[in-house]
Motif scaffolding. Structure first.
Motif, PDB file in Angstrom:
ATOM      1  N   UNK A 224      12.363 -11.914   2.151  1.00  0.00           N
ATOM      2  CA  UNK A 224      10.799 -12.227   1.993  1.00  0.00           C
ATOM      3  C   UNK A 224      10.382 -12.299   3.546  1.00  0.00           C
ATOM      4  N   UNK A 225       9.791 -10.910   4.052  1.00  0.00           N
ATOM      5  CA  UNK A 225       9.406 -10.971   5.307  1.00  0.00           C
ATOM      6  C   UNK A 225       8.414  -9.667   5.661  1.00  0.00           C
ATOM      7  N   UNK A 226       8.406  -9.153   6.722  1.00  0.00           N
ATOM      8  CA  UNK A 226       7.588  -8.055   7.106  1.00  0.00           C
ATOM      9  C   UNK A 226       8.360  -6.840   6.924  1.00  0.00           C
ATOM     10  N   UNK A 227       7.631  -5.731   6.473  1.00  0.00           N
ATOM     11  CA  UNK A 227       8.311  -4.431   6.011  1.00  0.00           C
ATOM     12  C   UNK A 227       8.962  -4.130   7.417  1.00  0.00           C
ATOM     13  N   UNK A 228       8.560  -3.945   8.608  1.00  0.00           N
ATOM     14  CA  UNK A 228       9.331  -3.583   9.792  1.00  0.00           C
ATOM     15  C   UNK A 228      10.710  -4.209   9.955  1.00  0.00           C
ATOM     16  N   UNK A 229      10.708  -5.486   9.239  1.00  0.00           N
ATOM     17  CA  UNK A 229      12.284  -6.178   9.497  1.00  0.00           C
ATOM     18  C   UNK A 229      12.899  -6.020   8.430  1.00  0.00           C
ATOM     19  N   UNK A 230      12.875  -5.171   7.610  1.00  0.00           N
ATOM     20  CA  UNK A 230      13.663  -4.714   6.210  1.00  0.00           C
ATOM     21  C   UNK A 230      15.024  -4.319   7.036  1.00  0.00           C
ATOM     22  N   UNK A 231      14.863  -3.206   7.781  1.00  0.00           N
ATOM     23  CA  UNK A 231      16.231  -2.605   8.188  1.00  0.00           C
ATOM     24  C   UNK A 231      17.292  -3.676   8.955  1.00  0.00           C
ATOM     25  N   UNK A 254      22.907   1.299  -4.443  1.00  0.00           N
ATOM     26  CA  UNK A 254      22.306   0.128  -4.186  1.00  0.00           C
ATOM     27  C   UNK A 254      20.724   0.353  -4.908  1.00  0.00           C
ATOM     28  N   UNK A 255      20.030  -0.716  -4.966  1.00  0.00           N
ATOM     29  CA  UNK A 255      18.780  -0.900  -5.641  1.00  0.00           C
ATOM     30  C   UNK A 255      17.781  -1.828  -4.558  1.00  0.00           C
ATOM     31  N   UNK A 256      16.639  -1.666  -4.553  1.00  0.00           N
ATOM     32  CA  UNK A 256      15.731  -2.408  -3.846  1.00  0.00           C
ATOM     33  C   UNK A 256      14.649  -2.752  -4.968  1.00  0.00           C
ATOM     34  N   UNK A 257      14.673  -3.999  -5.378  1.00  0.00           N
ATOM     35  CA  UNK A 257      13.655  -4.178  -6.468  1.00  0.00           C
ATOM     36  C   UNK A 257      12.560  -5.102  -5.918  1.00  0.00           C
ATOM     37  N   UNK A 258      11.418  -4.614  -5.850  1.00  0.00           N
ATOM     38  CA  UNK A 258      10.307  -5.151  -5.260  1.00  0.00           C
ATOM     39  C   UNK A 258       9.551  -6.297  -6.177  1.00  0.00           C
ATOM     40  N   UNK A 259       9.334  -7.243  -5.705  1.00  0.00           N
ATOM     41  CA  UNK A 259       8.445  -8.239  -6.480  1.00  0.00           C
ATOM     42  C   UNK A 259       7.165  -8.566  -6.078  1.00  0.00           C
ATOM     43  N   UNK A 260       7.046  -8.171  -4.823  1.00  0.00           N
ATOM     44  CA  UNK A 260       5.519  -8.436  -4.311  1.00  0.00           C
ATOM     45  C   UNK A 260       5.361  -7.939  -2.972  1.00  0.00           C
ATOM     46  N   UNK A 261       4.448  -7.075  -2.973  1.00  0.00           N
ATOM     47  CA  UNK A 261       4.007  -6.105  -1.792  1.00  0.00           C
ATOM     48  C   UNK A 261       2.394  -6.182  -1.401  1.00  0.00           C
ATOM     49  N   UNK A 262       2.248  -6.419  -0.044  1.00  0.00           N
ATOM     50  CA  UNK A 262       1.295  -6.860   0.540  1.00  0.00           C
ATOM     51  C   UNK A 262       0.866  -5.638   2.005  1.00  0.00           C
ATOM     52  N   UNK A 263       0.317  -4.518   1.338  1.00  0.00           N
ATOM     53  CA  UNK A 263       0.528  -3.395   2.413  1.00  0.00           C
ATOM     54  C   UNK A 263      -0.591  -3.765   3.571  1.00  0.00           C
ATOM     55  N   UNK A 264      -1.600  -4.549   3.360  1.00  0.00           N
ATOM     56  CA  UNK A 264      -2.490  -4.974   4.263  1.00  0.00           C
ATOM     57  C   UNK A 264      -1.724  -5.703   5.432  1.00  0.00           C
ATOM     58  N   UNK A 265      -0.929  -6.823   4.902  1.00  0.00           N
ATOM     59  CA  UNK A 265      -0.229  -7.963   5.884  1.00  0.00           C
ATOM     60  C   UNK A 265       1.385  -7.099   6.219  1.00  0.00           C
ATOM     61  N   UNK A 266       1.489  -5.996   5.780  1.00  0.00           N
ATOM     62  CA  UNK A 266       2.941  -5.388   5.879  1.00  0.00           C
ATOM     63  C   UNK A 266       4.025  -6.532   5.469  1.00  0.00           C
ATOM     64  N   UNK A 267       3.646  -7.197   4.229  1.00  0.00           N
ATOM     65  CA  UNK A 267       4.680  -8.102   4.029  1.00  0.00           C
ATOM     66  C   UNK A 267       5.190  -7.663   2.337  1.00  0.00           C
ATOM     67  N   UNK A 268       6.463  -8.090   2.330  1.00  0.00           N
ATOM     68  CA  UNK A 268       7.115  -7.651   1.036  1.00  0.00           C
ATOM     69  C   UNK A 268       8.278  -8.929   0.824  1.00  0.00           C
ATOM     70  N   UNK A 269       8.257  -9.002  -0.612  1.00  0.00           N
ATOM     71  CA  UNK A 269       9.153  -9.793  -1.559  1.00  0.00           C
ATOM     72  C   UNK A 269      10.070  -8.998  -2.176  1.00  0.00           C
TER      73      UNK A 269
END
Length: 277
Positions: A224-231, A254-269
Motif C-alpha cells: 500500500x504505497x506509491x507506484x515509484x516505491x514498488x520496485x 509471480x502475480x501482482x493483483x491490483x486492489x486499488x489504483x489512483x493514477x492521479x496520486x500515483x498510489x496503489x494497493x
C-alpha cells in the motif's frame, strides 16, 4: 503488445520447459509451423532470434534461482538449465558481465541499484519486518483475458490504461486486474521484461485472448504505497525474505493483483503473490 498468437504460444512452451533441452525445431513443431517461417515470425514480433531468446531466458532464470535459493550450488543450477560447470560459468559471465560466484556474493544484500531511478539505491527492511507482512495463501485459478508485452515496466501505466479502456464492457464488481511477471528487472534488461496484463472474466467468456492462470500456494505480500516505491518493496521481498523463508519459488510465475489504483496520486494497493512450495 504481441499481436501474433503463435509467438505467445511459443513463449508459453519455452517458459514451461526452460530447464529442458529446447531446440528451435521443438518450438516450431509445437506451433505447427516450419522452422524457417517460425524463425522469421518470432524475430519480427520480439526483435530477438528464437535461439537468442531461449538462451537469454535460461541465463536470467538461472540468476533468479541463484538469488532465491541459497543452498543450491552454482554447478547444480547450471545443470538444471542444461550446462556443464565450465560452460555455465563462461556463458553466465558473458551474459551478465560478472561470474556466477561474484553475482551470488553480491545479491541478498540490504540494498541494491535501482534500475528505474538511476540516482537512487533501493534499501530493504529486515527479514522479520517482511515476514510480518506476508501470508501464505491458497489462491483459486483465475480465468482472464490478457495481453502479453515484452518491454519496459515503465510503460505499464499506459498499457493498463489502454487495456482497461478497451475491455471496459467486461468489468464487473468482482473483476480483478492481474499482472503476471516472468522477469526480475534487477537482472533482466529493463527493456526486455516479459509480462502479461490480465483481467478476470466470466468462465463462459467467448473472447479469444483468454487463458487460465493456475492458482495454488502463494506467499502474499500486501503493498500500500506509491507506484515509484514498488520496485524497492518487492525487491526486498525477493532479496531478503524469500531466500531465508524456508520456501522455494516453484515453476509458476509471480502475480501482482491490483486492489486499488489512483493514477492521479500515483498510489496503489496491491498483492505481490509469489508461487511457493
Amino acid at each position: 503488445m504481441f499481436k501474433n498468437e503463435l509467438v505467445s504460444k511459443a513463449i508459453d512452451y519455452i517458459v514451461e520447459n526452460l530447464n529442458e533441452e529446447i531446440s528451435i525445431e521443438d518450438v516450431a513443431a509445437y506451433c505447427h509451423l516450419s522452422k524457417y517461417y517460425f524463425c522469421r515470425v518470432f524475430k519480427s514480433e520480439t526483435g530477438e532470434s528464437i535461439y537468442g531468446f531461449i538462451k537469454r531466458l535460461k541465463m536470467e532464470q538461472s540468476a533468479i534461482e541463484m538469488k532465491l535459493i541459497k543452498n543450491k550450488s552454482i554447478t547444480d543450477i547450471g545443470v538444471t538449465y542444461g550446462y556443464s560447470s565450465s560452460n555455465y560459468s563462461s556463458a553466465f559471465k558473458k551474459h551478465h558481465h560478472v561470474s556466477p560466484a561474484a553475482f551470488r556474493k553480491n545479491v541478498n544484500m540490504n540494498s541494491a541499484p535501482h534500475p528505474f531511478i538511476l540516482e537512487k539505491k533501493a534499501t530493504f527492511q529486515s527479514f522479520d519486518e517482511y515476514n510480518q507482512q506476508i501470508q501464505i495463501k491458497d489462491l483459486d485459478n483465475f480465468k482472464v483475458i490478457y495481453e502479453r508485452y515484452l518491454g519496459n515496466y515503465l510503460d505499464l501505466g499506459k498499457n493498463w490504461s489502454e487495456f482497461t479502456e478497451k475491455n471496459q464492457n467486461y468489468f464487473r464488481e468482482e473483476t480483478l486486474l492481474i499482472e503476471r511477471f516472468f522477469d526480475d528487472p534487477s537482472i533482466t534488461n529493463v527493456g526486455q521484461c516479459l509480462y502479461d496484463i490480465c483481467m478476470t472474466v466470466d468462465t463462459t467468456s467467448p473472447l479469444e485472448n483468454v487463458m487460465t492462470i493456475q492458482g495454488g500456494k502463494f506467499a502474499v505480500y500486501s503493498f500500500d504505497g506509491l507506484i515509484p516505491d514498488i520496485f524497492e518493496a518487492f525487491q526486498g521481498v525477493f532479496n531478503i525474505w524469500m531466500p531465508n523463508s524456508g520456501y522455494e519459488m516453484d515453476e509458476r510465475y509471480g502475480l501482482n493483483i491490483y486492489r486499488k489504483i489512483d493514477r492521479d496520486e500515483q498510489h496503489v494497493v496491491m498483492d505481490l503473490c509469489i508461487p511457493v512450495k
